[in-house]
Every structure is written in structure tokens, then in C-alpha cells.
Write a protein that holds these residues in place. Structure first.
Motif, PDB file in Angstrom:
ATOM      1  N   ALA A 224       6.836  15.636  30.597  1.00 33.52           N
ATOM      2  CA  ALA A 224       6.145  16.665  29.592  1.00 33.52           C
ATOM      3  C   ALA A 224       7.142  17.967  29.156  1.00 33.52           C
ATOM      4  O   ALA A 224       7.064  18.081  27.880  1.00 33.52           O
ATOM      5  CB  ALA A 224       4.970  17.396  30.477  1.00 33.52           C
ATOM      6  N   THR A 225       8.133  18.491  29.840  1.00 33.12           N
ATOM      7  CA  THR A 225       9.099  19.349  29.484  1.00 33.12           C
ATOM      8  C   THR A 225       9.961  18.850  28.465  1.00 33.12           C
ATOM      9  O   THR A 225      10.201  19.400  27.433  1.00 33.12           O
ATOM     10  CB  THR A 225       9.680  19.886  30.729  1.00 33.12           C
ATOM     11  OG1 THR A 225       8.985  20.637  31.684  1.00 33.12           O
ATOM     12  CG2 THR A 225      10.676  20.952  30.387  1.00 33.12           C
ATOM     13  N   ARG A 227       9.075  16.624  26.419  1.00 32.54           N
ATOM     14  CA  ARG A 227       8.268  16.348  25.221  1.00 32.54           C
ATOM     15  C   ARG A 227       8.509  17.678  24.484  1.00 32.54           C
ATOM     16  O   ARG A 227       8.407  17.729  23.113  1.00 32.54           O
ATOM     17  CB  ARG A 227       6.935  15.800  25.452  1.00 32.54           C
ATOM     18  CG  ARG A 227       7.111  14.396  25.910  1.00 32.54           C
ATOM     19  CD  ARG A 227       5.615  14.137  26.450  1.00 32.54           C
ATOM     20  NE  ARG A 227       5.651  12.599  26.791  1.00 32.54           N
ATOM     21  CZ  ARG A 227       4.611  12.077  27.561  1.00 32.54           C
ATOM     22  NH1 ARG A 227       3.196  12.869  27.688  1.00 32.54           N
ATOM     23  NH2 ARG A 227       4.817  10.790  27.903  1.00 32.54           N
ATOM     24  N   LEU A 228       8.060  18.824  25.417  1.00 37.32           N
ATOM     25  CA  LEU A 228       7.967  20.210  24.698  1.00 37.32           C
ATOM     26  C   LEU A 228       9.383  20.682  23.879  1.00 37.32           C
ATOM     27  O   LEU A 228       9.450  21.264  22.904  1.00 37.32           O
ATOM     28  CB  LEU A 228       7.675  21.009  25.612  1.00 37.32           C
ATOM     29  CG  LEU A 228       6.359  21.042  26.339  1.00 37.32           C
ATOM     30  CD1 LEU A 228       6.205  22.058  27.794  1.00 37.32           C
ATOM     31  CD2 LEU A 228       5.167  21.415  25.192  1.00 37.32           C
ATOM     32  N   ARG A 229      10.550  20.104  24.806  1.00 47.47           N
ATOM     33  CA  ARG A 229      11.938  20.500  24.128  1.00 47.47           C
ATOM     34  C   ARG A 229      11.820  19.723  22.718  1.00 47.47           C
ATOM     35  O   ARG A 229      12.776  20.345  22.056  1.00 47.47           O
ATOM     36  CB  ARG A 229      13.153  20.052  25.085  1.00 47.47           C
ATOM     37  CG  ARG A 229      13.004  20.821  26.284  1.00 47.47           C
ATOM     38  CD  ARG A 229      14.056  20.360  27.296  1.00 47.47           C
ATOM     39  NE  ARG A 229      14.023  21.108  28.459  1.00 47.47           N
ATOM     40  CZ  ARG A 229      14.098  20.658  29.776  1.00 47.47           C
ATOM     41  NH1 ARG A 229      14.536  19.262  29.635  1.00 47.47           N
ATOM     42  NH2 ARG A 229      14.130  21.258  30.749  1.00 47.47           N
ATOM     43  N   GLY A 230      11.301  18.755  22.564  1.00 48.66           N
ATOM     44  CA  GLY A 230      11.389  18.048  21.274  1.00 48.66           C
ATOM     45  C   GLY A 230      10.628  18.495  20.043  1.00 48.66           C
ATOM     46  O   GLY A 230      10.694  18.095  18.975  1.00 48.66           O
ATOM     47  N   LEU A 231       9.695  19.479  20.401  1.00 53.76           N
ATOM     48  CA  LEU A 231       8.957  20.235  19.381  1.00 53.76           C
ATOM     49  C   LEU A 231       9.838  21.283  18.646  1.00 53.76           C
ATOM     50  O   LEU A 231      11.021  21.770  19.351  1.00 53.76           O
ATOM     51  CB  LEU A 231       7.774  20.898  19.881  1.00 53.76           C
ATOM     52  CG  LEU A 231       6.738  19.648  20.806  1.00 53.76           C
ATOM     53  CD1 LEU A 231       5.541  20.679  21.373  1.00 53.76           C
ATOM     54  CD2 LEU A 231       6.143  18.929  19.611  1.00 53.76           C
ATOM     55  N   ASP A 232       9.601  21.791  17.751  1.00 57.27           N
ATOM     56  CA  ASP A 232      10.178  23.024  17.046  1.00 57.27           C
ATOM     57  C   ASP A 232       9.543  24.166  17.724  1.00 57.27           C
ATOM     58  O   ASP A 232       8.968  25.215  16.755  1.00 57.27           O
ATOM     59  CB  ASP A 232      10.050  22.858  15.307  1.00 57.27           C
ATOM     60  CG  ASP A 232      10.845  24.008  14.650  1.00 57.27           C
ATOM     61  OD1 ASP A 232      11.957  24.441  15.281  1.00 57.27           O
ATOM     62  OD2 ASP A 232      10.591  24.282  13.748  1.00 57.27           O
ATOM     63  N   LEU A 233       9.972  24.650  18.667  1.00 54.46           N
ATOM     64  CA  LEU A 233       9.716  25.866  19.554  1.00 54.46           C
ATOM     65  C   LEU A 233      10.588  26.932  19.257  1.00 54.46           C
ATOM     66  O   LEU A 233      11.843  26.779  19.125  1.00 54.46           O
ATOM     67  CB  LEU A 233       9.468  25.621  21.149  1.00 54.46           C
ATOM     68  CG  LEU A 233       8.377  24.607  21.279  1.00 54.46           C
ATOM     69  CD1 LEU A 233       8.224  24.288  22.769  1.00 54.46           C
ATOM     70  CD2 LEU A 233       6.908  24.817  20.835  1.00 54.46           C
ATOM     71  N   LEU A 234      10.126  28.370  19.522  1.00 57.17           N
ATOM     72  CA  LEU A 234      11.110  29.360  19.404  1.00 57.17           C
ATOM     73  C   LEU A 234      12.083  29.442  20.703  1.00 57.17           C
ATOM     74  O   LEU A 234      13.061  29.760  20.611  1.00 57.17           O
ATOM     75  CB  LEU A 234      10.176  30.693  19.526  1.00 57.17           C
ATOM     76  CG  LEU A 234       9.408  30.966  18.186  1.00 57.17           C
ATOM     77  CD1 LEU A 234       8.524  32.353  18.218  1.00 57.17           C
ATOM     78  CD2 LEU A 234      10.094  30.934  16.763  1.00 57.17           C
ATOM     79  N   LYS A 235      11.358  28.895  21.895  1.00 58.21           N
ATOM     80  CA  LYS A 235      12.088  29.151  22.927  1.00 58.21           C
ATOM     81  C   LYS A 235      11.819  27.568  23.956  1.00 58.21           C
ATOM     82  O   LYS A 235      10.867  27.683  24.472  1.00 58.21           O
ATOM     83  CB  LYS A 235      11.745  30.370  23.894  1.00 58.21           C
ATOM     84  CG  LYS A 235      12.197  30.029  25.399  1.00 58.21           C
ATOM     85  CD  LYS A 235      13.794  30.140  25.375  1.00 58.21           C
ATOM     86  CE  LYS A 235      14.370  30.128  26.699  1.00 58.21           C
ATOM     87  NZ  LYS A 235      13.915  28.866  27.638  1.00 58.21           N
ATOM     88  N   ILE A 239      15.171  24.394  32.591  1.00 57.44           N
ATOM     89  CA  ILE A 239      15.178  24.006  33.878  1.00 57.44           C
ATOM     90  C   ILE A 239      14.367  25.171  34.665  1.00 57.44           C
ATOM     91  O   ILE A 239      13.336  24.574  35.422  1.00 57.44           O
ATOM     92  CB  ILE A 239      16.630  23.618  34.559  1.00 57.44           C
ATOM     93  CG1 ILE A 239      17.190  22.566  33.828  1.00 57.44           C
ATOM     94  CG2 ILE A 239      16.166  23.337  36.162  1.00 57.44           C
ATOM     95  CD1 ILE A 239      18.631  22.251  34.305  1.00 57.44           C
ATOM     96  N   ALA A 240      14.617  26.427  34.402  1.00 54.03           N
ATOM     97  CA  ALA A 240      13.876  27.178  35.313  1.00 54.03           C
ATOM     98  C   ALA A 240      12.599  27.256  34.805  1.00 54.03           C
ATOM     99  O   ALA A 240      11.784  27.428  35.878  1.00 54.03           O
ATOM    100  CB  ALA A 240      14.574  28.645  34.815  1.00 54.03           C
ATOM    101  N   GLU A 241      11.997  27.136  33.641  1.00 55.45           N
ATOM    102  CA  GLU A 241      10.713  27.145  33.220  1.00 55.45           C
ATOM    103  C   GLU A 241      10.160  25.840  33.708  1.00 55.45           C
ATOM    104  O   GLU A 241       8.902  25.658  34.392  1.00 55.45           O
ATOM    105  CB  GLU A 241      10.668  26.830  31.823  1.00 55.45           C
ATOM    106  CG  GLU A 241      10.740  28.406  31.280  1.00 55.45           C
ATOM    107  CD  GLU A 241      12.437  29.030  31.050  1.00 55.45           C
ATOM    108  OE1 GLU A 241      12.666  30.009  30.716  1.00 55.45           O
ATOM    109  OE2 GLU A 241      13.119  27.859  31.108  1.00 55.45           O
TER     110      GLU A 241
END
Length: 291
Positions: A224-225, A227-235, A239-241
């Protein structure tokens, strides 16, 4: 001293830090060549953690200099303890030892009155590990000053003379690339760019650092992480998150990731309102369902 990158990687893994082949090679070369290692990458990919792992592995003390805008040399290098100097001056006057003005003045700048900051501490307490964290947040002037210190690992104190490291510290510089660091500093360092880990390595990291988390949950969080990295997110989450997220889910009793728990614990993995709203607007099942 490890005999090669593979042995260093195995030793780091034993401390709970799982480097890839490229990072293990860069860290090994920094150790044997006595060269600073400049690490760039997104926040949360393990740059700072490498310095802690190397300090643990080598048994060296770790000195950390956290950089920020407006950081001055005196805050990184040394300062004089004016309070103790004043007490010494008053004590000398009370004992009538202040007749020799030159000698009294010289005594005020004795080593015992010098307050060592991280750079000086790392040079004096050799061998050591010096972590210069987020150097990209410091001003250009401080970067130029740092360049001089790292050139020959010496510090000049006008009142005392030159202080030189008996053994060069292992220096780790990190940057989140909020601005470009000057080429002159990079030229004196070995360089490595840290990527987010691949799926299998991230699962291994989660299982190593969080043994209480089930393997299913670790794999679900890693997927899931990613997948989130594949989105256009501000941050994008690092690994820490991912570790915070897995810990939060485990605390709630989860043994696997489901859309409802994922939505309720997004605050552990996303740190901006805009990113959270974007994820909520997407179909939760598409991101977390069947993770």
C-alpha cells in the motif's frame, strides 16, 4: 573493519539496517578511504539511520549536527563559556592574582573554558561518526565554512592554535534536496542517491524492525505504501512512515490491512491535509483493498 561491502552489508543487517548493494559499497568505501559520504534522497529513506547504524557497528561515538537556516559556525564548532570565564576572573581578582594582566587574560582562554560543538567534538573524540544532517537547509556561507573543515579535518582556534583529528571521523552528510548543494562540497565526498526500497526489501525492513507485526500486515503495508508513492503527493511516505503505519495498525489489533483501518490510520503515513484528501477522494478499495 569489514573486509568488503558484502561483509559490511551483513553487519549492518545485524543491527537492523538493511542496505542495498550500492549503499553498502558506498559506506564501505567511505570507511576505508576516509572520505565523507554525501547521501541524497527523499525524506524517510534511511539516510540518517545509516549514520546511527554505522556508529553502532563500529562502536564509535556519534555526533550529530542538525543544519537549519541561519546556522552559524559558533553553533557548529565551538564557543567560549563566558559564565565560567567571568567566575574565573572574579576568583583571580579576589585572590589578588590579577596583577599580571597578560597572564590573567591568557588564562581566560584555557581549553577548560571552551565549549565544543558537534564538529569539534567529532574531531577531538576520534575515531567518531559525524552526521551533518540536512546540509541543504543551511546557508551558503555555512556550507563554505564546512568545506574548509572537511578538507583536512582541522579546526583553528585563534586563542589555542590548530586542533587536528588524530583519525578522520566517518562523515555522513545528508540532503533532502530542498536546494542544490555546491559542487565544491560534493567533490570532496563520495556520493550516493537513496531510492525508496523495493517491495521485498521494505517487507524485510518492516519485519526486522517490527518483529511484532505479522508478515501479512508487513506485506500489505509495503504494497500500500508503494501505491501511495505512485500518487502525486506533496510528501510521498518513506520507510519511517511505513514503520509508523504498521505500528499503528498493529496497535489497533490488525493482522492484515483492510480499507477501513487504512483510512482511519492515514495520519501515520501521510503528513499533509492535501495528501490525505487526495487519497480519500480516490477509491479506497483501489488503493488498499486486496492489499
Amino acid at each position: 573493519m569489514p573486509s568488503g561491502p558484502d561483509e559490511l552489508a551483513a553487519a549492518l543487517t545485524a543491527t537492523g539496517y538493511l542496505p542495498d548493494e550500492g549503499l553498502a559499497t558506498a559506506a564501505y568505501l567511505a570507511l576505508v578511504m576516509h572520505r565523507p559520504l554525501f547521501l541524497e534522497g527523499e525524506a524517510g529513506v534511511g539516510k540518517t539511520a545509516l549514520a546511527h547504524a554505522l556508529a553502532e557497528l563500529t562502536g564509535r561515538p556519534l555526533y550529530r549536527l542538525q543544519c537549519y537556516e541561519g546556522l552559524e559556525a559558533s553553533q557548529a564548532l565551538y564557543d567560549w563559556d563566558f559564565g565560567r570565564q567571568l567566575l574565573h576572573l572574579r576568583a583571580a581578582e579576589a585572590a589578588h592574582a590579577g596583577t599580571d594582566t597578560a597572564a590573567l587574560e591568557a588564562s581566560l582562554y584555557d581549553r577548560r573554558f571552551l565549549l565544543a560543538r558537534p564538529l569539534l567534538q567529532a574531531l577531538e573524540d576520534a575515531p567518531s561518526v559525524l552526521l551533518v544532517d540536512e546540509v541543504d537547509r543551511a546557508d551558503d556561507e555555512f556550507e563554505a565554512f564546512l568545506l574548509e573543515v572537511l578538507s583536512d579535518f582541522t579546526i583553528s582556534v585563534p586563542e589555542l592554535g590548530t586542533i587536528r583529528a588524530s583519525t578522520p571521523p566517518l562523515v555522513i552528510l545528508t540532503s533532502n534536496r530542498t536546494r542544490e548543494v555546491h559542487d565544491a562540497l560534493k567533490r570532496r565526498c563520495l556520493y550516493h542517491w537513496l531510492e525508496h526500497p523495493g517491495f521485498d526489501r521494505e517487507v524485510a525492513i518492516l519485519r526486522s524492525r517490527l518483529p511484532q507485526v505479522t508478515e501479512t500486515l508487513a506485506r500489505d503495508v509495503a504494497r500500500a505504501t508503494a501505491r501511495l508513492r505512485g500518487l502525486d503527493l506533496l510528501k510521498p511516505p518513506g520507510i519511517a512512515e511505513a514503520m509508523d503505519w504498521a505500528t499503528a495498525l498493529h496497535t489497533l489489533g490488525a493482522r492484515e490491512l483492510d480499507p477501513d483501518r487504512a483510512a482511519r490510520t492515514l495520519g501515520a503515513v501521510l503528513k499533509y491535509r492535501e495528501d490525505t484528501e487526495r487519497v480519500h477522494q480516490l477509491a479506497r478499495g483501489a488503493l488498499f483493498g486486496g492489499a
